[in-house]
Design an enzyme around this catalytic site. Structure first.
Site, PDB file in Angstrom:
ATOM      1  N   HIS A  73       0.874  -1.181   0.000  1.00  0.00           N
ATOM      2  CA  HIS A  73       0.000   0.000   0.000  1.00  0.00           C
ATOM      3  C   HIS A  73       0.912   1.232   0.000  1.00  0.00           C
ATOM      4  CE1 HIS A  73      -2.789   2.942   1.851  1.00  0.00           C
ATOM      5  NE2 HIS A  73      -3.769   2.129   1.527  1.00  0.00           N
ATOM      6  N   ASP A  84       2.862  -4.627   8.051  1.00  0.00           N
ATOM      7  CA  ASP A  84       1.664  -3.823   7.853  1.00  0.00           C
ATOM      8  C   ASP A  84       0.490  -4.776   8.047  1.00  0.00           C
ATOM      9  OD1 ASP A  84      -0.597  -2.641   6.851  1.00  0.00           O
ATOM     10  OD2 ASP A  84       0.351  -1.843   5.039  1.00  0.00           O
ATOM     11  N   GLN A 137      -4.699  -5.214   6.979  1.00  0.00           N
ATOM     12  CA  GLN A 137      -5.706  -6.168   6.499  1.00  0.00           C
ATOM     13  C   GLN A 137      -5.668  -7.482   7.267  1.00  0.00           C
ATOM     14  OE1 GLN A 137      -8.053  -5.420   4.287  1.00  0.00           O
ATOM     15  NE2 GLN A 137      -7.224  -3.405   3.821  1.00  0.00           N
ATOM     16  N   LYS A 173     -10.603  -0.977  10.447  1.00  0.00           N
ATOM     17  CA  LYS A 173     -10.734  -2.207   9.646  1.00  0.00           C
ATOM     18  C   LYS A 173     -11.115  -3.370  10.550  1.00  0.00           C
ATOM     19  CE  LYS A 173      -7.756  -0.400   6.251  1.00  0.00           C
ATOM     20  NZ  LYS A 173      -8.104  -0.059   4.900  1.00  0.00           N
ATOM     21  N   CYS A 222      -4.718   2.244  -3.752  1.00  0.00           N
ATOM     22  CA  CYS A 222      -3.483   2.784  -3.144  1.00  0.00           C
ATOM     23  C   CYS A 222      -2.306   1.829  -3.332  1.00  0.00           C
ATOM     24  CB  CYS A 222      -3.664   3.102  -1.662  1.00  0.00           C
ATOM     25  SG  CYS A 222      -4.828   4.400  -1.355  1.00  0.00           S
TER      26      CYS A 222
HETATM   27  N1  PMP Z   1      -1.922  -0.720   4.557  1.00  0.00           N
HETATM   28  C1  PMP Z   1      -2.895  -1.464   4.038  1.00  0.00           C
HETATM   29  C2  PMP Z   1      -2.583  -2.849   3.543  1.00  0.00           C
HETATM   30  C3  PMP Z   1      -4.190  -0.962   3.973  1.00  0.00           C
HETATM   31  O1  PMP Z   1      -5.172  -1.702   3.468  1.00  0.00           O
HETATM   32  C4  PMP Z   1      -4.454   0.347   4.465  1.00  0.00           C
HETATM   33  C5  PMP Z   1      -5.841   0.942   4.390  1.00  0.00           C
HETATM   34  N2  PMP Z   1      -6.430   0.837   3.127  1.00  0.00           N
HETATM   35  C6  PMP Z   1      -3.401   1.061   5.007  1.00  0.00           C
HETATM   36  C7  PMP Z   1      -2.155   0.508   5.042  1.00  0.00           C
HETATM   37  C8  PMP Z   1      -3.592   2.457   5.562  1.00  0.00           C
HETATM   38  O2  PMP Z   1      -4.475   2.439   6.655  1.00  0.00           O
HETATM   39  P1  PMP Z   1      -5.032   3.788   7.268  1.00  0.00           P
HETATM   40  O3  PMP Z   1      -5.570   4.574   6.102  1.00  0.00           O
HETATM   41  O4  PMP Z   1      -6.107   3.368   8.215  1.00  0.00           O
HETATM   42  O5  PMP Z   1      -3.896   4.485   7.923  1.00  0.00           O
END
Ligand code: PMP
Length: 407
Positions: free
Chosen positions: A123, A200, A203, A226, A364
């Site tokens: 991401h 990270d 998910q 999440k 993203c």
């Molecule tokens: N890493 C991953 C794999 C994600 O799915 C997300 C959220 N889409 C993020 C990081 C970022 O999370 P947040 O926007 O809650 O900071």
């Protein structure tokens, strides 16, 4: 025992509404999950009965708020099996947790010529902070390649590792494709060259049972929203000795032991990394979200989601023009796909007209999309409150859209 789907759905007020005249089917869970009533109640209760600033107050409300806040930290400690609650730091989310590590661990330990390894699956929030750090320090960012199924090439990863590797920061489960990375192997290999590892977990924490001691990761970043909790709140887990070796993140109240104009000494972990009044109400509501997960049980949730994923894959793969994106052997309940010659956004809009909420675009993960030769995908991601009949509606919708295109 399996999921009692109607009972669970009854706990989520937002699910009971119509969108464009059709019952809402919410398949955008990888972006954010819906919140059960218990989380909403915890939030209102806090503001109605306990609202107070924590840790220093000499009155009943402050005591209560402090107790609930620290109980939430302990609940999260147990949820990820951290050794102690001091290893749980509250942040704004996964993004801030990663940035915290980049700017504190990075500031102190990354030097010119050092190497940081990430993967093609990341991401943007696990790419950009490292690019910024590398630029500032003259360090080098290395990328683990993937195969066409969306799995990292472990042999290639091993080739990237060397004494220069200071940090491996890798996604546990991909938000775009659902791939579960073999993180235990990654961590062991990284540790063998003396590198630290950040996972990270944005998910993975919602789908997999997490044991940070067993994984032996040095850091794990994740977001409350999440996990059926509030938005704008997250966690950085870190091993005590690593956190203690790092300088503070932001300066301000709460993170200090003593301040004089000549010199300031810093508080113990976790407070050293929590400057200012924290997001008290949301932390307390996050505990209610974790309690909700624990009441059902992670294993039960995973079994339900796995069943939904295989049912969806089976139903959708019969549709002419449908092709899945990301076919890793190990996946969380994320189904990314495209329909031949159709823009993902158009597919998303047509599904929305049927009350079906999916996500479309690059999720993203632009470098990943580039590697796959795609502009984006349509992503349906399943959660505890989704049902097989909703998946049948998705399959009907996708089938109708594909027919229009095939005409
Ligand atoms: N890493 C991953 C794999 C994600 O799915 C997300 C959220 N889409 C993020 C990081 C970022 O999370 P947040 O926007 O809650 O900071």
């Amino acid at each position: 025992m399996g999921i009692e789907i109607e009972k669970i759905r009854g706990l989520f007020p937002v699910l009971h509404q119509e969108v464009h005249g059709k019952p809402l089917i919410y398949f955008d869970n990888a972006a954010t999950t819906q919140k059960p009533q218990a989380v909403l109640d915890a939030l209102t209760n806090y503001y109605e009965k306990d609202n107070s600033n924590i840790h220093r107050g000499a009155h009943a409300l402050a005591d209560r708020a402090t107790r609930y806040f620290e109980e939430a930290r302990e609940t999260i400690q147990h949820f990820i099996n951290a050794r102690e609650s001091a290893e749980v730091i509250f942040t704004k989310g996964t993004t801030e947790s990663i940035n915290l590590v980049a700017s504190t661990f990075g500031r102190k330990f990354i030097e010119k010529g050092d190497e940081i390894i990430i993967s093609t699956l990341e991401h943007h929030s696990n790419i950009v902070p490292w690019q910024m750090l590398c630029e500032e320090k003259g360090a080098i960012l290395k990328i683990i390649p993937i195969n066409d199924a969306g799995e990292i090439l472990f042999d290639e990863f091993e080739k990237l590792l060397s004494a220069k590797t200071k940090l491996v920061s890798i996604v546990h489960a991909s938000n775009a494709l659902g791939t579960i990375n073999p993180v235990k192997k990654v961590i062991a290999a990284a540790h063998a060259v003396g590198a630290k590892v950040l996972l990270d977990g944005a998910q993975s924490t919602s789908h997999l049972t997490i044991d940070v001691q067993d994984l032996d990761c040095d850091f794990m970043a994740f977001s409350a929203h999440k996990l059926y909790g509030p938005t704008g709140l997250g966690v950085l887990y870190g091993k005590r000795e690593v956190l203690e070796s790092m300088p503070p993140y932001q300066g301000g109240g709460e993170m200090i032991k003593e301040v004089t104009f000549e010199k300031t000494t810093y508080n113990e972990i976790p407070f050293k990394f929590e400057a200012g009044t924290p997001n008290i109400g949301d932390v307390i509501a996050f505990k209610a979200a974790i309690d909700f997960i624990n009441q059902i049980g992670k294993e039960t949730i995973k079994a339900h989601e796995d069943e939904l994923l295989s049912y969806a894959s089976e139903q959708l793969s019969q549709i002419k023009g449908f092709f899945p994106v990301g076919t890793a052997a190990e996946k969380v309940s994320v189904l990314s796909f495209n329909i031949n010659a159709m823009h993902p956004y158009d597919v998303g809009m047509m599904l929305d007209a049927n009350g079906i909420a999916v996500r479309t675009g690059h999720h993203c993960t632009q470098p990943l999309m580039k590697r796959l030769g795609l502009e984006g995908t349509v992503r349906a991601s399943f959660s505890v409150y989704n049902s097989k009949s909703e998946i049948e509606k998705l399959a009907e919708g996708v089938s109708r859209i594909a027919r229009i295109k095939n005409k």
